[in-house]
Design a protein around this motif. Structure first.
Motif, short mmCIF file in Angstrom:
data_model
loop_
_atom_site.label_atom_id
_atom_site.label_comp_id
_atom_site.label_asym_id
_atom_site.label_seq_id
_atom_site.Cartn_x
_atom_site.Cartn_y
_atom_site.Cartn_z
N LEU A 218 -8.04 -5.90 2.75
CA LEU A 218 -6.62 -6.22 2.83
C LEU A 218 -6.42 -7.65 3.31
O LEU A 218 -5.55 -8.37 2.81
N LYS A 219 -7.23 -8.07 4.26
CA LYS A 219 -7.12 -9.43 4.79
C LYS A 219 -7.41 -10.47 3.72
O LYS A 219 -6.68 -11.46 3.58
N SER A 220 -8.47 -10.26 2.93
CA SER A 220 -8.82 -11.26 1.92
C SER A 220 -7.82 -11.25 0.76
O SER A 220 -7.50 -12.30 0.20
N LEU A 221 -7.29 -10.08 0.42
CA LEU A 221 -6.29 -10.02 -0.64
C LEU A 221 -5.00 -10.70 -0.20
O LEU A 221 -4.32 -11.37 -1.00
N LYS A 222 -4.67 -10.55 1.08
CA LYS A 222 -3.50 -11.24 1.62
C LYS A 222 -3.71 -12.75 1.57
O LYS A 222 -2.80 -13.51 1.19
N LYS A 223 -4.90 -13.20 1.94
CA LYS A 223 -5.20 -14.63 1.93
C LYS A 223 -5.10 -15.20 0.52
O LYS A 223 -4.66 -16.35 0.33
N GLN A 224 -5.49 -14.42 -0.48
CA GLN A 224 -5.41 -14.85 -1.87
C GLN A 224 -4.00 -14.69 -2.45
O GLN A 224 -3.76 -14.99 -3.61
N LYS A 225 -3.09 -14.17 -1.64
CA LYS A 225 -1.70 -13.93 -2.04
C LYS A 225 -1.59 -12.96 -3.21
O LYS A 225 -0.74 -13.10 -4.09
N LEU A 226 -2.51 -11.96 -3.21
CA LEU A 226 -2.49 -10.94 -4.25
C LEU A 226 -1.66 -9.73 -3.84
O LEU A 226 -1.33 -8.89 -4.68
N ILE A 227 -1.34 -9.63 -2.55
CA ILE A 227 -0.57 -8.50 -2.05
C ILE A 227 0.55 -9.00 -1.15
O ILE A 227 0.48 -10.11 -0.62
N LYS A 228 1.57 -8.18 -1.00
CA LYS A 228 2.67 -8.51 -0.08
C LYS A 228 2.93 -7.32 0.81
O LYS A 228 2.66 -6.17 0.45
N LYS A 229 3.45 -7.58 1.98
CA LYS A 229 3.77 -6.52 2.92
C LYS A 229 4.91 -5.68 2.37
O LYS A 229 5.89 -6.21 1.83
N ALA A 230 4.80 -4.38 2.51
CA ALA A 230 5.85 -3.48 2.03
C ALA A 230 7.13 -3.68 2.83
O ALA A 230 7.09 -3.90 4.05
N ASP A 231 8.25 -3.64 2.15
CA ASP A 231 9.54 -3.76 2.82
C ASP A 231 9.72 -2.63 3.84
O ASP A 231 9.30 -1.49 3.58
N GLU A 232 10.34 -2.94 4.96
CA GLU A 232 10.51 -1.95 6.02
C GLU A 232 11.35 -0.76 5.58
O GLU A 232 11.16 0.35 6.06
N ASP A 233 12.27 -0.98 4.64
CA ASP A 233 13.16 0.11 4.21
C ASP A 233 12.64 0.83 2.97
O ASP A 233 13.33 1.69 2.40
N LEU A 234 11.40 0.54 2.55
CA LEU A 234 10.85 1.19 1.37
C LEU A 234 10.56 2.66 1.64
O LEU A 234 9.94 3.02 2.64
N ASP A 235 11.03 3.51 0.74
CA ASP A 235 10.78 4.95 0.84
C ASP A 235 9.49 5.25 0.09
O ASP A 235 9.46 5.28 -1.14
N PHE A 236 8.41 5.48 0.83
CA PHE A 236 7.11 5.69 0.20
C PHE A 236 7.06 6.96 -0.64
O PHE A 236 6.27 7.05 -1.58
N SER A 237 7.90 7.92 -0.33
CA SER A 237 7.90 9.17 -1.10
C SER A 237 8.36 8.94 -2.53
O SER A 237 8.13 9.79 -3.40
N GLU A 238 9.01 7.81 -2.80
CA GLU A 238 9.41 7.49 -4.16
C GLU A 238 8.26 6.92 -4.99
O GLU A 238 8.34 6.83 -6.20
N ILE A 239 7.17 6.51 -4.30
CA ILE A 239 6.01 5.93 -4.98
C ILE A 239 4.83 6.88 -4.93
O ILE A 239 4.12 7.05 -5.92
N VAL A 240 4.61 7.48 -3.76
CA VAL A 240 3.43 8.31 -3.52
C VAL A 240 3.78 9.76 -3.77
O VAL A 240 4.74 10.29 -3.20
N GLN A 241 2.98 10.43 -4.61
CA GLN A 241 3.31 11.81 -5.00
C GLN A 241 2.85 12.84 -3.97
O GLN A 241 3.50 13.86 -3.79
N ASP A 242 1.72 12.60 -3.30
CA ASP A 242 1.23 13.57 -2.33
C ASP A 242 1.96 13.39 -1.00
O ASP A 242 1.96 12.31 -0.41
N GLU A 243 2.57 14.46 -0.52
CA GLU A 243 3.39 14.39 0.69
C GLU A 243 2.57 14.02 1.92
O GLU A 243 3.02 13.25 2.77
N ASP A 244 1.35 14.56 2.03
CA ASP A 244 0.50 14.26 3.19
C ASP A 244 0.15 12.78 3.24
O ASP A 244 0.14 12.17 4.32
N ILE A 245 -0.16 12.20 2.10
CA ILE A 245 -0.49 10.77 2.06
C ILE A 245 0.75 9.93 2.32
O ILE A 245 0.72 8.96 3.10
N SER A 246 1.86 10.30 1.71
CA SER A 246 3.12 9.56 1.92
C SER A 246 3.53 9.56 3.38
O SER A 246 3.96 8.54 3.93
#
Length: 204
Positions: A6-34
């Protein structure tokens, strides 16, 4: 080559931090993981292709597309990977959480043993070798040339020991045999420890 993190991907600007108001249940199908996603979630929009290994620890990576990794993909007990498309890699080593909403294609070994996480593949799972201990694993359409299901350090429930020996090779079989309940003696160089599993699979 050092593994991508995660650190190296962030350094390469390949990932961004998830928005604080993002509802993960809308992306992730498994409830336990979400439900386990809170802070430390990073997102890649679109397909992500990486040369080398990917190791996710102490956080979560969500790929909104396909994830293709030339070498191994691994999660430790603190890591989560969610792929909304397909996953392709050489080896898949699971301690933490994994959700693949498409298909997973593993050229070598998928190895899930640790009880902390859960892994879900919603489409098809294809790998040369499947090794499953006490890890919470679910896939309704799996295909392996060689398969073992076992209780960690206790008993082989499914699989042919000689077929496993042939598929894994003597070194990996010696190291993983105790995990699968096939050996009582200490493996060489403490390789019976589950954490050595990925290192043992590197030669396959």
């Amino acid at each position: 080559m050092k593994p991508h993190t995660l650190k190296s991907l962030k350094k390469q600007k390949l990932i961004k931090k998830a928005d604080e108001d993002l509802d993960f249940s809308e992306i992730v199908q498994d409830e336990d993981i979400s439900d386990c996603l809170d802070e430390g979630v990073w997102i890649h929009e679109g397909d992500l292709t990486l040369d080398g290994e990917l190791s996710v620890t102490e956080g979560a990576l969500i790929v909104r597309g396909n994830l293709t990794v030339s070498e191994s993909v691994s999660t430790d007990e603190t890591g989560t990977i969610v792929v909304t498309g397909d996953l392709a890699c050489r080896h898949l080593y699971l301690e933490g959480n994994l959700e693949v909403q498409g298909n997973a294609n593993v050229r070598g070994v998928v190895y899930g043993f640790y009880e902390a996480g859960c892994s879900r593949v919603m489409g098809t799972m294809k790998a040369r070798i499947g090794l499953f201990g006490n890890h919470d694993w679910e896939c309704d359409d799996e295909s392996y040339e060689t398969l073992a299901r076992f209780s960690n350090n206790h008993e082989l429930h499914e699989g042919d020991p000689e077929a496993l020996r042939k598929a894994l090779g003597e070194k990996a079989f010696a190291g993983l045999g105790r995990m699968m309940g096939l050996r009582e003696d200490e493996a060489p160089e403490a390789a019976n420890n589950a954490a050595w599993g990925l290192a043992l699979l590197k030669d396959l």
